[in-house]
Write an enzyme that holds these catalytic residues in place. Structure first.
Site, PDB file in Angstrom:
ATOM      1  N   ASN A 239     -52.414  33.960 -97.387  1.00 20.10           N
ATOM      2  CA  ASN A 239     -53.675  35.042 -97.569  1.00 20.10           C
ATOM      3  C   ASN A 239     -54.962  34.231 -96.864  1.00 20.10           C
ATOM      4  OD1 ASN A 239     -56.357  35.168 -98.832  1.00 20.10           O
ATOM      5  ND2 ASN A 239     -55.462  35.946-100.665  1.00 20.10           N
TER       6      ASN A 239
ATOM      7  N   GLU B 168     -55.381  39.555 -97.559  1.00 19.92           N
ATOM      8  CA  GLU B 168     -56.865  39.621 -97.640  1.00 19.92           C
ATOM      9  C   GLU B 168     -57.393  39.726 -96.047  1.00 19.92           C
ATOM     10  OE1 GLU B 168     -58.264  36.673-101.039  1.00 19.92           O
ATOM     11  OE2 GLU B 168     -59.833  38.259-100.373  1.00 19.92           O
TER      12      GLU B 168
ATOM     13  N   TYR C 245     -50.412  41.989-102.043  1.00 22.35           N
ATOM     14  CA  TYR C 245     -51.652  41.305-102.434  1.00 22.35           C
ATOM     15  C   TYR C 245     -52.007  41.930-104.172  1.00 22.35           C
ATOM     16  CZ  TYR C 245     -56.433  39.781-102.836  1.00 22.35           C
ATOM     17  OH  TYR C 245     -57.441  39.157-103.040  1.00 22.35           O
TER      18      TYR C 245
ATOM     19  N   ASP D 178     -49.592  37.159-102.131  1.00 19.94           N
ATOM     20  CA  ASP D 178     -50.532  36.607-103.260  1.00 19.94           C
ATOM     21  C   ASP D 178     -50.308  37.167-104.189  1.00 19.94           C
ATOM     22  OD1 ASP D 178     -52.438  35.614-104.558  1.00 19.94           O
ATOM     23  OD2 ASP D 178     -53.901  35.877-103.319  1.00 19.94           O
TER      24      ASP D 178
ATOM     25  N   ASN E 193     -51.258  36.471-107.076  1.00 20.21           N
ATOM     26  CA  ASN E 193     -52.382  36.162-108.149  1.00 20.21           C
ATOM     27  C   ASN E 193     -51.927  35.995-109.554  1.00 20.21           C
ATOM     28  OD1 ASN E 193     -55.112  35.996-107.252  1.00 20.21           O
ATOM     29  ND2 ASN E 193     -54.756  37.873-106.267  1.00 20.21           N
TER      30      ASN E 193
ATOM     31  N   ASP F 211     -58.802  29.445 -98.507  1.00 17.50           N
ATOM     32  CA  ASP F 211     -58.339  28.650 -99.677  1.00 17.50           C
ATOM     33  C   ASP F 211     -57.113  28.754-100.102  1.00 17.50           C
ATOM     34  OD1 ASP F 211     -58.703  31.272-100.279  1.00 17.50           O
ATOM     35  OD2 ASP F 211     -60.154  31.214-101.740  1.00 17.50           O
ATOM     36  N   HIS F 212     -56.130  29.625 -99.317  1.00 18.33           N
ATOM     37  CA  HIS F 212     -54.954  29.374 -99.471  1.00 18.33           C
ATOM     38  C   HIS F 212     -54.189  28.651 -98.166  1.00 18.33           C
ATOM     39  CE1 HIS F 212     -54.316  32.626-102.546  1.00 18.33           C
ATOM     40  NE2 HIS F 212     -55.520  32.892-102.098  1.00 18.33           N
TER      41      HIS F 212
END
Length: 311
Positions: free
Chosen positions: A10, A37, A109, A150, A152, A250-251
DNA sequence: ATGTCGTTCTCGGAACGA
């Protein structure tokens, strides 16, 4: 090429993160990459720069949010689907599927779903349900498939530094975890968890509260393997160094390595080159340019992975 | 609620999503 390294990352904005992406590609040289993303429209996707770095790509962009892509060394992947079947009203770019190297790659995603409860969480669950239905078909097809992206979802409390401050987050809700379990119950193998056993492994550290500095991470980027690929898992990892760079996503890139050698090597191991590139992974695979022909030094691929797999 | 990013719309800085 006996080993196939497949990564999911991501990237959180491919335009602002392009230097980081190129640096990572150069250093780790994964064979296949799923990106999420992108946060860019199709025309802003840096296809030329990626081509110059040796990667072909397919992508599904969107302004400001979401966006997914699949990269492969050499020729571009052969796209087999964009968007989930039965969910044509979905306006988000969150699902792309393509054949590469004899494997069908599903890049996803999954919606974040916060705040919860609410319409965003309802959307997450609806998206998940459509994905589960499609994944069932993919698994039953018997093709070699990797579901990467991702998700989530923090599958269990072992997949987060401390669930306490996340108990109300959509990533940990019972409804999210239940669906992840339901997906695995189709037969998929969670590659990172299988490889690491009881060991803690994280793929995401949010920008808040010095979470990276204190290794307060979550495991939400997953790679799931179909039945015939699961026994081929030879390595897995998280490229944490990428997360530690200045101006990082952040990943961190999360990857697996599959040993694509024939399960039972022929006695004299004298398959001809003509037999390579003929694995019937999917319809799309048959349309795929025979990119692996350039890999002259590789061990012969042999027959289908399924040839030795029990039904 | 908060924290910190990348994005848009607009041209400084809020609003939004994550």
């Amino acid at each position: 090429m006996a080993k196939l390294r497949i990564a999911t990352f991501n990237i959180n904005g491919i335009r602002s993160r392009l230097p980081a992406l190129l640096q990572w590609l150069e250093r780790e040289a994964p064979d296949i990459v799923c990106l999420q993303e992108l946060k860019a429209v199709d025309s802003a996707f840096p296809a030329d720069q990626l081509r110059a770095a040796g990667y072909g790509a397919v992508w599904q962009g969107q302004s400001a949010w979401n966006g997914v892509a699949i990269l492969s060394k050499g020729d571009a992947p052969v796209e087999s689907r964009r968007g989930l079947p039965g969910f044509e009203e979905d306006t988000h770019s969150r699902y792309l599927e393509a054949a590469v190297g004899g494997v069908l790659i599903a890049c996803l995603y999954l919606p974040n779903g916060n705040p919860q409860p609410g319409p965003k969480f309802d959307y997450k669950l609806a998206w998940f349900d459509h994905f589960i239905a499609h994944a069932a078909k993919l698994f039953r097809s018997g093709h070699p498939v990797v579901l990467a992206g991702d998700f989530n979802v923090v599958p269990t409390d072992e997949d987060i530094y401390n669930p306490r401050s996340w108990l109300k987050d959509a990533l940990l809700q019972p409804e999210s975890r239940e669906r992840y379990r339901k997906l695995l119950a189709q037969g998929w193998t969670d590659a990172l968890r299988t490889h690491f056993g009881d060991e803690r492994v994280y793929t995401f550290w949010d920008y808040f509260r010095r979470h990276w500095d204190t290794n307060s991470g979550l495991r939400i980027d997953h790679l799931l393997l179909s039945a015939d690929l699961a026994p081929r898992l030879s390595d897995a990892g998280v490229d944490r160094w990428v997360r530690g760079e200045p101006h990082a996503s952040d990943h961190a890139p999360t990857w697996i390595e599959l040993d694509m050698k024939p399960k039972r090597a022929p006695q004299k191991s004298t398959k001809t080159k003509k037999e390579t590139g003929q694995e019937p992974a999917a319809k799309a695979v048959q349309k795929m340019p025979a990119q692996k022909r350039v890999r002259k030094k590789s061990v012969p691929v042999g027959k289908s992975a399924r040839a030795t797999a029990s039904k």
